[in-house]
Motif scaffolding. Structure first.
Motif, mmCIF file in Angstrom:
data_model
loop_
_atom_site.group_PDB
_atom_site.id
_atom_site.type_symbol
_atom_site.label_atom_id
_atom_site.label_comp_id
_atom_site.label_asym_id
_atom_site.label_seq_id
_atom_site.Cartn_x
_atom_site.Cartn_y
_atom_site.Cartn_z
ATOM 1 N N GLN A 35 0.816 -1.213 0.000
ATOM 2 C CA GLN A 35 0.000 0.000 0.000
ATOM 3 C C GLN A 35 0.852 1.268 0.000
ATOM 4 O OE1 GLN A 35 -1.920 -1.419 3.572
ATOM 5 N NE2 GLN A 35 -3.920 -1.408 2.579
ATOM 6 N N ILE A 36 2.154 1.107 0.271
ATOM 7 C CA ILE A 36 3.068 2.248 0.299
ATOM 8 C C ILE A 36 3.119 2.948 -1.059
ATOM 9 C CG2 ILE A 36 5.162 0.958 -0.312
ATOM 10 C CD1 ILE A 36 4.897 3.697 2.405
ATOM 11 N N ILE A 37 2.866 2.205 -2.142
ATOM 12 C CA ILE A 37 2.915 2.799 -3.486
ATOM 13 C C ILE A 37 1.798 3.819 -3.640
ATOM 14 C CG2 ILE A 37 2.705 2.328 -5.966
ATOM 15 C CD1 ILE A 37 3.986 -0.442 -5.330
ATOM 16 N N GLU A 38 0.572 3.428 -3.302
ATOM 17 C CA GLU A 38 -0.561 4.354 -3.398
ATOM 18 C C GLU A 38 -0.406 5.513 -2.424
ATOM 19 O OE1 GLU A 38 -5.466 4.397 -3.172
ATOM 20 O OE2 GLU A 38 -4.381 2.501 -2.975
ATOM 21 N N LEU A 39 0.053 5.217 -1.210
ATOM 22 C CA LEU A 39 0.258 6.259 -0.212
ATOM 23 C C LEU A 39 1.343 7.228 -0.678
ATOM 24 C CD1 LEU A 39 -0.285 7.499 2.561
ATOM 25 C CD2 LEU A 39 1.311 5.822 3.539
ATOM 26 N N GLY A 40 2.422 6.692 -1.232
ATOM 27 C CA GLY A 40 3.509 7.530 -1.732
ATOM 28 C C GLY A 40 3.059 8.463 -2.841
ATOM 29 N N ARG A 41 2.222 7.956 -3.740
ATOM 30 C CA ARG A 41 1.686 8.791 -4.829
ATOM 31 C C ARG A 41 0.849 9.935 -4.266
ATOM 32 N NH1 ARG A 41 0.121 3.699 -8.271
ATOM 33 N NH2 ARG A 41 1.975 3.456 -9.549
ATOM 34 N N TRP A 42 0.031 9.598 -3.254
ATOM 35 C CA TRP A 42 -0.808 10.638 -2.651
ATOM 36 C C TRP A 42 0.058 11.704 -1.987
ATOM 37 C CZ3 TRP A 42 -1.085 12.430 2.293
ATOM 38 C CH2 TRP A 42 -2.095 13.384 2.534
ATOM 39 N N VAL A 43 1.081 11.283 -1.242
ATOM 40 C CA VAL A 43 1.981 12.222 -0.563
ATOM 41 C C VAL A 43 2.629 13.149 -1.587
ATOM 42 C CG1 VAL A 43 4.178 12.419 0.685
ATOM 43 C CG2 VAL A 43 2.447 10.787 1.453
ATOM 44 N N LEU A 44 3.137 12.582 -2.672
ATOM 45 C CA LEU A 44 3.818 13.369 -3.699
ATOM 46 C C LEU A 44 2.867 14.391 -4.325
ATOM 47 C CD1 LEU A 44 6.474 13.743 -5.224
ATOM 48 C CD2 LEU A 44 5.700 12.028 -6.862
ATOM 49 N N ALA A 45 1.666 13.954 -4.665
ATOM 50 C CA ALA A 45 0.699 14.860 -5.294
ATOM 51 C C ALA A 45 0.281 15.973 -4.336
ATOM 52 C CB ALA A 45 -0.527 14.064 -5.752
ATOM 53 N N ASP A 46 -0.004 15.621 -3.084
ATOM 54 C CA ASP A 46 -0.457 16.625 -2.119
ATOM 55 C C ASP A 46 0.657 17.608 -1.772
ATOM 56 O OD1 ASP A 46 -3.000 17.114 -0.588
ATOM 57 O OD2 ASP A 46 -1.556 17.204 1.063
ATOM 58 N N ALA A 47 1.890 17.105 -1.651
ATOM 59 C CA ALA A 47 3.030 17.973 -1.342
ATOM 60 C C ALA A 47 3.282 18.954 -2.484
ATOM 61 C CB ALA A 47 4.280 17.131 -1.078
ATOM 62 N N CYS A 48 3.234 18.459 -3.711
ATOM 63 C CA CYS A 48 3.451 19.328 -4.880
ATOM 64 C C CYS A 48 2.361 20.396 -4.984
ATOM 65 C CB CYS A 48 3.501 18.496 -6.158
ATOM 66 S SG CYS A 48 4.993 17.504 -6.319
ATOM 67 N N LYS A 49 1.146 20.011 -4.686
ATOM 68 C CA LYS A 49 0.031 20.964 -4.725
ATOM 69 C C LYS A 49 0.237 22.074 -3.689
ATOM 70 C CE LYS A 49 -5.017 21.012 -4.188
ATOM 71 N NZ LYS A 49 -6.198 20.186 -3.855
ATOM 72 N N SER A 50 0.671 21.684 -2.484
ATOM 73 C CA SER A 50 0.912 22.676 -1.429
ATOM 74 C C SER A 50 2.051 23.614 -1.809
ATOM 75 C CB SER A 50 1.249 21.969 -0.103
ATOM 76 O OG SER A 50 0.158 21.201 0.338
ATOM 77 N N VAL A 51 3.161 23.065 -2.300
ATOM 78 C CA VAL A 51 4.317 23.890 -2.669
ATOM 79 C C VAL A 51 3.958 24.836 -3.803
ATOM 80 C CG1 VAL A 51 6.649 23.824 -3.669
ATOM 81 C CG2 VAL A 51 6.057 22.291 -1.797
ATOM 82 N N ARG A 52 3.162 24.351 -4.755
ATOM 83 C CA ARG A 52 2.728 25.212 -5.873
ATOM 84 C C ARG A 52 1.950 26.410 -5.349
ATOM 85 N NH1 ARG A 52 2.954 28.191 -9.210
ATOM 86 N NH2 ARG A 52 1.973 28.271 -11.255
#
Length: 201
Positions: free
Chosen positions: A171-188
């Protein structure tokens, strides 16, 4: 062949399927004797295997279970399997003897895996950000994203409690994708709202 050479003539070595093997040790009366054979097996695989002219190194995780009067073959194999996963979780190239408490630990891991699945569906994970500062200029260079879990029953759950289970279940793969997307959205968003935020990473 190497498994057979590492065991006694009276032992039965069998391939269960895939990369899983079972060894039936008869006439073993104590844990130390079984563990001695497990250590011999692990040691025997420290030498590489030659496959198509290439040296290949592999490591074993071994689970040891003792039959009880009430156990059938399936129960014995299940207990050995639980112990093997315990050995694998502790680090490769190890052996572990089955203990009754391991069954409860397995059930707990399964419950945690189900909770993680629901948490991904219900957006229970959130990110906290730790600043990365240039100590000379005191400028904000970027942020490190740290995942947290707001469990509906347990409250705040820290990564050390759920990341190993997520890795074990995949499940780390799906969780990792979510973390990456949410982090990028916040930084943007911060790049547009913070002074000198264009270089933020």
């Amino acid at each position: 062949q190497r498994l057979a050479m590492s065991t006694r003539a009276v032992d039965t070595v069998a391939r269960l399927g895939g990369d899983e093997f079972a060894i039936l040790l008869e006439g073993i009366n104590n844990s130390a004797d079984a563990e001695q054979i497990a250590v011999a097996i692990i040691e025997s695989f420290k030498e590489p295997l030659s496959l198509d002219g290439n040296d290949v190194y592999i490591e074993f995780s071994i689970g040891i279970a003792f039959s009880q009067a009430e156990d059938d073959t399936e129960q014995l194999l299940r207990n050995a399997d639980i112990a093997m996963y315990g050995a694998k979780a502790a680090g490769k190239g190890r052996h572990m003897v089955f203990q009754t408490r391991m069954q409860e630990q397995l059930r707990e891991r399964l419950r945690l895996s189900e909770d993680i699945e629901r948490a991904l569906e219900r957006n229970e994970f959130f990110l906290e950000f730790q600043p990365v500062i240039d100590l000379k200029t005191r400028e904000l260079l970027g942020v490190e994203a740290l995942v947290r879990w707001h469990h509906p029953v347990q409250g705040l759950v820290m990564p050390g409690q759920f990341i190993p289970a997520a890795e074990e279940s995949g499940q780390i793969i799906e969780l990792g994708r979510w973390v990456l997307a949410d982090a990028c959205k916040s930084v943007r968003g911060w790049r547009d709202s913070i002074a000198s935020g264009s270089g933020l990473r």
